[in-house]
Scaffold this active site. Structure first.
Site, mmCIF file in Angstrom:
data_model
loop_
_atom_site.group_PDB
_atom_site.id
_atom_site.type_symbol
_atom_site.label_atom_id
_atom_site.label_comp_id
_atom_site.label_asym_id
_atom_site.label_seq_id
_atom_site.Cartn_x
_atom_site.Cartn_y
_atom_site.Cartn_z
ATOM 1 N N GLU A 66 -23.666 8.183 21.481
ATOM 2 C CA GLU A 66 -22.327 7.683 21.814
ATOM 3 C C GLU A 66 -22.352 6.798 23.050
ATOM 4 O O GLU A 66 -21.556 5.860 23.159
ATOM 5 C CB GLU A 66 -21.360 8.855 22.017
ATOM 6 C CG GLU A 66 -21.166 9.732 20.795
ATOM 7 C CD GLU A 66 -20.693 8.948 19.580
ATOM 8 O OE1 GLU A 66 -20.016 7.921 19.757
ATOM 9 O OE2 GLU A 66 -21.030 9.350 18.457
ATOM 10 N N PRO A 117 0.828 -1.208 0.000
ATOM 11 C CA PRO A 117 0.000 0.000 0.000
ATOM 12 C C PRO A 117 0.863 1.259 0.000
ATOM 13 O O PRO A 117 2.064 1.220 0.307
ATOM 14 C CB PRO A 117 -0.803 -0.121 1.312
ATOM 15 C CG PRO A 117 -0.693 -1.555 1.710
ATOM 16 C CD PRO A 117 0.623 -2.029 1.186
ATOM 17 N N PRO A 118 0.277 2.401 -0.348
ATOM 18 C CA PRO A 118 1.048 3.657 -0.316
ATOM 19 C C PRO A 118 1.541 3.981 1.088
ATOM 20 O O PRO A 118 0.837 3.753 2.081
ATOM 21 C CB PRO A 118 0.031 4.701 -0.811
ATOM 22 C CG PRO A 118 -1.016 3.932 -1.547
ATOM 23 C CD PRO A 118 -1.091 2.598 -0.878
ATOM 24 N N GLY A 119 2.740 4.513 1.141
ATOM 25 C CA GLY A 119 3.284 4.973 2.417
ATOM 26 C C GLY A 119 3.938 3.914 3.258
ATOM 27 O O GLY A 119 4.293 4.180 4.409
#
Length: 658
Positions: free
Chosen positions: A447, A225-227
């Site tokens: 939440e 993947p990128p990065g």
């Protein structure tokens, strides 16, 4: 006791003498300068001549002659007049030859003005013609200059390879003495470094492989993947190998001119042969190596020629010369199958997202030049960043440093890392984004439902923080920290995940009597999880153990025979839709049942959130125990250190998608 003197640095080699390419560049600069100067002279000279002499109309000329101010005039056959006053100043005028007015001749004779006649030279027509032909002359001059560059670039043979430098490779050449990055500078990825280091070892000592009858790899393709640090690993190879390293991106091969890409490929491998043993690194190779033919990602003739030339060069160069090609891509499914066959890219190295231990090591590298407070625990930070790449972690540390600067500090605290994580996942908190009282109550209930269901589900990740402070597109958030790095997810875990996703909507229905638009993101996430359970994981009793997998094409296969769209019928699609709806409804029903059973804890947690805005996960578990409930049994996580924000807080996304 004597000491052996340490040898000094090698002497700097003298600069090479200017060659034909330098002289051609100087010649082109001189031609360009001369052309610009010629244009300026053609335009400015008539303007200067006009500005030096005052222009008079015919009536003004008659008046000046009658006032005895004119001493002499010169008239050409076109009627243009150049004259001088008795005080020495000059003027110009134009006679109306069509009128044949005799008054000027009579006045000039009466005032004793010297009259001179001359033949017209047509200088204005000449200038106009030169200006009209100037663009054509410039084009021919540019072509002549480009031809000289072509001759200089190809050693005397005209061709595309040297024409303006278009056909020359744009590779950045890093010699052996320059790289500073080493494998020790790359945290984690020990298996990847071991596979890549074999390439370095082969270039350093090919005789070891020859003694065992082994051949070194011709090409290594890094996939991830990128990065994730593919380019960084390539730089580390350049530093470790101590051989010339030629770096280029796939997009640098493609130009608007036909044949330039193939010429650059030839020039790149020619430079590598001249410097052998050497390494060629092609970043983002999918820009030039996409599949060819109908149905593929290619289809562009120039791109296909470039790919064909790359395939020919990788097939043709002599392996004994010691040239290794490294390439990186994050889209392996788009690559042409011919690139991936043995003999070209012999080895494919996966560079995945880092696990928890590797994330902690990467964070340690990025904080090397920063001051940390004692409350910062990199293990806790690494646990809270599942799915982060190395680039994401670098950005996280930088955001934490920026947050410390905002508070006029040079030391990074745990709260800075928590705020930075929130900033990366969700966005900046806007203090002006205030909620109405009824909205604030609704978000607190929502939440609280997420947090309580997560605390009650055995297989759900523990709650770390709950907040109702808006940030980005989220009005509130429930953070969960995984206990450990997971690689497999059981059906029970996925069922708990669905219940937690729908806990907020269930709490709204239970307390407020109706749902709201705040559950839109939860519904989308729950539907996506249920879809994977049915279509990919085979967890639907109605369909049975059938997985249709991803829609992407496996790497190196031909997709021309596969029709686009889903790989199942309309009837199966109807069953899939029914099963997805069933799983989502069951998750919501389970969340409703849990919250009805612990209604007191839900009301107390919602009131606590409205009062304090942000509470820790330990508060959720304490309220549940005080209300007679029992949180799900799971290993106790360490004290929460990095995710309680400073005053005001930030809402963050839930578990990052893996």
């Amino acid at each position: 006791m004597s000491r052996t003197a340490r040898p000094g640095p090698p002497p700097t080699p003298p600069p090479p003498p200017p060659g034909p390419r330098h002289r051609a560049g100087l010649l082109g600069w001189l031609v360009t300068t001369a052309g610009v100067a010629g244009i300026v002279l053609l335009i400015v000279t008539p303007m200067l001549r006009t500005s030096q002499s005052a222009a008079l109309t015919y009536s003004e000329l008659l008046a000046k002659v009658d006032q005895n101010q004119v001493s002499a005039i010169t008239v050409d056959s076109a009627g243009a007049v150049n004259g001088s006053y008795r005080d020495g100043k000059s003027f110009t005028s134009q006679l109306p030859t069509a009128l044949a007015d005799p008054r000027l001749t009579t006045a000039l004779t009466a005032k004793n003005v010297a009259i001179t006649g001359e033949k017209s030279t047509g200088s204005g027509d000449v200038l106009t013609s030169l200006l009209g032909y100037l663009p054509i002359l410039l084009v021919f001059g540019l072509l002549w200059w480009a031809g000289r560059r072509a001759l200089a670039g190809t050693g005397g043979a005209a061709g595309l390879g040297g024409m303006g430098g278009f056909g020359r490779s744009k590779a950045r050449i890093i010699e052996a003495q320059r790289p500073t990055t080493r494998f020790a500078d790359v945290a984690g990825y020990e298996g990847v470094k071991q596979e890549i280091s074999e390439v370095v070892d082969f270039l350093r000592d090919p005789s070891r492989y020859a003694a065992a009858g082994a051949k070194g790899p011709r090409g290594v393709l890094m996939i991830g993947p990128p990065g994730t640090g593919k380019t960084l690993l390539a730089r580390a190879v350049a530093g470790e190998a101590s051989v010339p390293f030629l770096s280029i991106t796939g997009s640098a091969f493609v130009e608007m001119f036909v044949g330039v890409g193939a010429s650059r490929v030839r020039d790149l491998f020619s430079q590598a042969r001249d410097r052998a043993p050497s390494i060629i690194f092609i970043d983002e190779i999918d820009a030039v190596g996409s599949r060819r033919g109908p149905g593929g990602m290619g289809g562009h003739e120039e791109r296909e020629q470039t790919l064909n030339q790359l395939l020919a060069e990788m097939d043709g160069f002599d392996q004994s010369t010691g040239i290794v090609v490294l390439a990186a891509t994050n889209r392996p499914e788009t690559l042409d199958a011919a690139l991936l066959r043995p003999g070209r890219f012999d080895r494919q190295v996966a560079v995945p997202l880092p696990n928890q231990a590797e994330r902690a090591a990467i964070l340690a590298v990025h904080i090397d030049d920063k001051r940390l407070a004692p409350d910062v625990d990199l293990t806790v930070v690494a646990r809270g960043t599942p799915g982060f790449s190395g680039a994401d972690l670098a950005n996280l540390v930088n955001e934490a440093a920026i947050n410390a600067v905002r508070d006029s500090r040079t030391t990074l605290t745990a709260a800075d890392f928590g705020t930075a994580r929130d900033r990366v996942l969700l966005g900046r908190r806007d203090a002006s984004n205030a909620l109405l009282p009824e909205e604030r109550h609704s978000v607190a209930v929502h939440e609280s439902g997420h947090a309580l269901v997560a605390a009650l589900c055995e297989h759900a990740d523990p709650v770390a923080k709950v907040t109702i402070l808006p940030a980005g597109m989220a009005l509130g958030a429930t953070e969960q920290l995984p206990e450990a790095e997971r690689h497999l997810y059981s059906e029970a875990h996925l069922a708990d995940l669905l219940a937690v996703r729908l806990g907020g909507r269930a709490a709204e229905i239970l307390v407020l009597g109706q749902a709201s638009t705040g559950a839109a993101d939860d519904l989308a996430g729950a539907t996506a999880v249920a879809s994977k359970m049915v279509i990919e994981f085979g967890l639907s009793p109605a369909l049975g153990p059938i997985g249709y997998g991803h829609s992407s094409v496996p790497m190196g296969t031909d997709d021309r025979a596969e029709p686009p769209g889903r790989p199942y019928s309309e009837q199966t699609q109807r069953v899939v839709d029914e099963e997805i709806a069933r799983l989502v409804r069951e998750g919501e029903a389970r969340a409703l049942a849990l919250l009805r059973q612990h209604r007191e804890a839900l009301d107390r947690l919602a009131a606590r959130l409205q009062e304090e805005e942000t509470v820790d996960g330990s508060v959720v578990r304490a309220i549940l125990r005080d209300s007679g409930g029992h949180p799900a049994t799971r290993p106790e996580i360490p004290a929460h250190q990095g995710y309680l924000p400073a005053a005001g807080g930030l809402a963050t996304a839930r578990n990052r998608a893996r």
